[in-house]
Each structure stands twice: as C-alpha cells, then as structure tokens.
Design an enzyme around this catalytic site. Structure first.
Site, mmCIF file in Angstrom:
data_model
loop_
_atom_site.group_PDB
_atom_site.id
_atom_site.type_symbol
_atom_site.label_atom_id
_atom_site.label_comp_id
_atom_site.label_asym_id
_atom_site.label_seq_id
_atom_site.Cartn_x
_atom_site.Cartn_y
_atom_site.Cartn_z
ATOM 1 N N LYS A 45 0.796 -1.238 0.000
ATOM 2 C CA LYS A 45 0.000 0.000 0.000
ATOM 3 C C LYS A 45 0.829 1.288 0.000
ATOM 4 O O LYS A 45 0.367 2.352 0.391
ATOM 5 C CB LYS A 45 -0.999 0.040 1.175
ATOM 6 C CG LYS A 45 -1.816 -1.198 1.384
ATOM 7 C CD LYS A 45 -2.342 -1.821 0.128
ATOM 8 C CE LYS A 45 -3.365 -0.976 -0.583
ATOM 9 N NZ LYS A 45 -3.683 -1.604 -1.918
ATOM 10 N N HIS A 100 7.370 -7.562 -1.944
ATOM 11 C CA HIS A 100 7.069 -6.823 -0.704
ATOM 12 C C HIS A 100 7.910 -7.274 0.487
ATOM 13 O O HIS A 100 7.755 -6.717 1.567
ATOM 14 C CB HIS A 100 5.617 -7.073 -0.291
ATOM 15 C CG HIS A 100 4.571 -6.417 -1.134
ATOM 16 N ND1 HIS A 100 4.621 -5.110 -1.534
ATOM 17 C CD2 HIS A 100 3.394 -6.902 -1.615
ATOM 18 C CE1 HIS A 100 3.522 -4.823 -2.240
ATOM 19 N NE2 HIS A 100 2.783 -5.897 -2.297
ATOM 20 N N ARG A 122 5.984 5.260 1.820
ATOM 21 C CA ARG A 122 4.852 6.188 1.945
ATOM 22 C C ARG A 122 4.611 6.458 3.427
ATOM 23 O O ARG A 122 4.883 5.580 4.274
ATOM 24 C CB ARG A 122 3.615 5.537 1.323
ATOM 25 C CG ARG A 122 2.388 6.402 1.274
ATOM 26 C CD ARG A 122 1.214 5.641 0.670
ATOM 27 N NE ARG A 122 0.097 6.509 0.382
ATOM 28 C CZ ARG A 122 -1.109 6.103 -0.023
ATOM 29 N NH1 ARG A 122 -1.326 4.808 -0.193
ATOM 30 N NH2 ARG A 122 -2.075 6.949 -0.248
ATOM 31 N N SER A 130 -4.866 3.018 3.831
ATOM 32 C CA SER A 130 -5.023 2.334 2.545
ATOM 33 C C SER A 130 -5.118 0.816 2.766
ATOM 34 O O SER A 130 -5.956 0.135 2.168
ATOM 35 C CB SER A 130 -3.828 2.687 1.654
ATOM 36 O OG SER A 130 -3.965 2.107 0.395
HETATM 37 P P1 A3P Z 1 -5.175 4.757 -1.448
HETATM 38 O O1 A3P Z 1 -5.824 3.534 -0.895
HETATM 39 O O2 A3P Z 1 -4.704 5.691 -0.376
HETATM 40 O O3 A3P Z 1 -5.998 5.452 -2.482
HETATM 41 P P2 A3P Z 1 -0.171 -0.361 -3.625
HETATM 42 O O4 A3P Z 1 -0.085 -0.274 -5.106
HETATM 43 O O5 A3P Z 1 1.157 -0.421 -2.948
HETATM 44 O O6 A3P Z 1 -1.105 -1.436 -3.201
HETATM 45 O O7 A3P Z 1 -0.766 1.017 -3.116
HETATM 46 C C1 A3P Z 1 -2.111 1.354 -3.395
HETATM 47 C C2 A3P Z 1 -2.290 2.825 -3.112
HETATM 48 O O8 A3P Z 1 -1.648 3.593 -4.157
HETATM 49 C C3 A3P Z 1 -3.761 3.228 -3.125
HETATM 50 O O9 A3P Z 1 -3.848 4.303 -2.193
HETATM 51 C C4 A3P Z 1 -3.937 3.684 -4.566
HETATM 52 O O10 A3P Z 1 -5.044 4.528 -4.754
HETATM 53 C C5 A3P Z 1 -2.620 4.433 -4.757
HETATM 54 N N1 A3P Z 1 -2.273 4.647 -6.175
HETATM 55 C C6 A3P Z 1 -2.272 3.746 -7.169
HETATM 56 N N2 A3P Z 1 -1.917 4.335 -8.327
HETATM 57 C C7 A3P Z 1 -1.685 5.638 -8.052
HETATM 58 C C8 A3P Z 1 -1.308 6.766 -8.851
HETATM 59 N N3 A3P Z 1 -1.107 6.669 -10.159
HETATM 60 N N4 A3P Z 1 -1.174 7.960 -8.221
HETATM 61 C C9 A3P Z 1 -1.383 8.073 -6.898
HETATM 62 N N5 A3P Z 1 -1.747 7.042 -6.096
HETATM 63 C C10 A3P Z 1 -1.900 5.840 -6.668
#
Ligand code: A3P
Length: 286
Positions: A45, A100, A122, A130
């Site tokens: 996340k 991960h 992050r 998230s």
């Molecule tokens: P949120 O749940 O805060 O919206 P991961 O890919 O590590 O699983 O992380 C997912 C998080 O990254 C989610 O956050 C998702 O919305 C966000 N995310 C994915 N693509 C993104 C982008 N292009 N720009 C900003 N955030 C992004």
C-alpha cells in the site's frame, strides 16, 4: 471476523490462498536475480502499482501500448506470490519484478548481482488507512475489524509482510548501495516529472522530454484508474469484492487526517518515535 486461513512465516501472518512457505523459501534461497532485472520493492500500500506502471512505461519509452494491453501483474509479477513466482521464472529477461518482503527474506542472489532495486515508501499513516480499506475489499485478507483494531495489528506488525518499521529500517540499511534507489509516494505526487527523471537516471535510461511527459501522463491516478489493465477491475471475484471497495481508491497524501482520531494519531506518533529512534534519514512526513 471472517475465517480466512492464514499461516505464519518468520513471525508474519499470510493468507494461504496466494502465499506459501515453499514460495518464500524458494524466493529467498534459490531465486536467481539477473543483472538486468528491475525490482519494484515496497511495503504493501505504498505505491507498488503506481511504480510498476511508471517502470513499465519507462521501459517502453513512454509508449502506453503495453500498459494498456497487458494486465499489471503479468507485466511485472509479484515474485513473493505462488503464481507470480511461476510467471517470473517463465519470463524472458529483462524482467520487471514486484516484491514486498523485508530485506531478510529477499533473494540472497541479489547480493552478487547488478540488478536495480527501487524502494518506494509512503507515510505509514496513509499506508495504514489504505491497507485498512484494501483489507475490507479483499476476500483473501482477514476482515480488519474497526480501524482501531487494525491499527493495533499494524503497529505491532501482525499483518501480511509484518512491521512497517522493521521493513523500512531493514531496507534503508542499503541506502548507499549503488544499485538501490529509494523514493517516496509523497515526492512522486509533488514532482512526478522530476521523480521520473531521477528514476530514468538510476536505470540508465535516456528518455526525451516528450517520452518523460508520456510516462507522467499515463501513470497519473486518473489514467491508471481508467486503465482496466491497471485498476484491478480484472481482479477475480474470488480475490476481491468489487462492491466493497476500489483498488484505485483516493490516491492522495494525508488521507489519514480524515480517519484517525486525535488520540489514535497521538498513539501512532508515540509508537513511530519509539520504533524509528536513531534513523538518520528524514522523510517528507517527519
Ligand atoms: P489509497 O488507498 O490511499 O488510495 P499499492 O499499489 O502499494 O497497493 O498502493 C495502493 C495505493 O496507491 C492506493 O492508495 C492507490 O489509490 C494508490 N495509487 C495507485 N496508483 C496511483 C497513482 N497513479 N497515483 C497516486 N496514487 C496511486
């Protein structure tokens, strides 16, 4: 609480549906990292999919054909999942891989390789929020209960991939290695173009201005949310309950402020101070 089956590996709980002891073992001890592998490393996340999209676009000089036609987990398999490991072993080089795991479980072959690792971090409060919403929607993860309950599990590292603090502390020990590069979700949001330039520089990829702009454009939250190959709409119903939440949820920094109470925030800060004591790096959220 739902009855999703978890097993424990190296003190961390994992759902048995997509992870296994054999896979983790193989990844750590036998998986051969190749010199031209590019590895997208994160604590869950933290922007894994965003970075995977950026790296895929960079590899194609900003041309979105690949990212719009091949689903993200086939372009860049998660080698710590059973299916992803199989895909990675079948993929011809140069490979783009996601992972991960904490450093201690990372493929040992990396230490002798020139493969490049990009670690995206992050703000852990946004990671928590998230991760919470993701756990609500993902059928393969345990029902997280209330945010308060999930926060306790998160802070004590009792979630898949363990403690955020241990992950960051373990990986940041590599910060001076030439084939290790770290960047934050917050920097990516503040200056996507500057970050893409830095990533290209690290990878030794020369993209012109137009190609860089194309990488930034097609990896934006809006474009990724529209791209069915990147927005999780292809995720099987057995994995995710699409009615309970969207993968491309908000994509902002600071959403924790809409979720944590003053008391929860103070508690988080206390744990953070205690666990991160002695870290010499300052992150955007510090
Ligand atoms: P949120 O749940 O805060 O919206 P991961 O890919 O590590 O699983 O992380 C997912 C998080 O990254 C989610 O956050 C998702 O919305 C966000 N995310 C994915 N693509 C993104 C982008 N292009 N720009 C900003 N955030 C992004």
């Amino acid at each position: 609480m739902s009855s999703v089956e978890y097993f424990t590996y190296e003190g961390m709980p994992f759902p048995a549906t997509i992870f296994s002891e054999e896979t983790f073992n193989h990844v750590e001890k036998e998986f051969q990292i190749l010199d031209d592998d590019v590895i997208n490393l994160t604590y869950p996340k933290s922007g894994t999919h965003w970075m995977a999209e950026i790296l895929a676009l960079i590899s194609k000089e900003g041309d979105p054909t690949w990212t719009q036609n091949v689903v993200l987990w086939d372009r860049s398999p998660w080698i710590d999942t059973t299916d992803g490991l199989k895909k990675a072993l079948e993929s011809p080089p140069p490979r783009l891989l996601n992972i991960h795991v904490p450093f201690r479980l990372f493929p040992k072959s990396f230490l002798q390789s020139k493969a490049k690792v990009i670690y995206t971090l992050r703000n852990p409060k946004d990671v928590l929020v998230s991760y919470y919403h993701f756990s609500v929607a993902m059928k393969i993860l345990k029902d997280p209960g209330t945010l308060q309950e999930f926060m306790e599990e998160f802070l004590s590292g009792n979630v898949p991939f363990g403690s955020w603090f241990d992950h960051v502390k373990g990986w940041m020990e590599l910060k001076d290695k030439p084939n290790f590069f770290f960047i934050t979700y917050e920097e990516l949001q503040q200056d996507p173009k500057g970050c893409v330039e830095k990533i290209c520089h690290f990878l030794g990829k020369e993209l012109n201005r137009q190609q860089i702009d194309s990488v930034v454009k097609y990896s934006s939250f809006k474009k990724m949310k529209e791209n069915k190959m990147s927005n999780y709409s292809q995720a099987d119903d057995t994995l995710m309950d699409h009615k309970k939440g969207q993968f491309m949820r908000k994509g902002i920094s600071g959403d924790w402020k809409n979720h944590l109470t003053v008391a929860q925030n103070e508690h988080f800060d206390r744990v953070y101070q205690e666990k991160m004591q002695g870290m010499s790096i300052t992150f955007p959220w510090d």
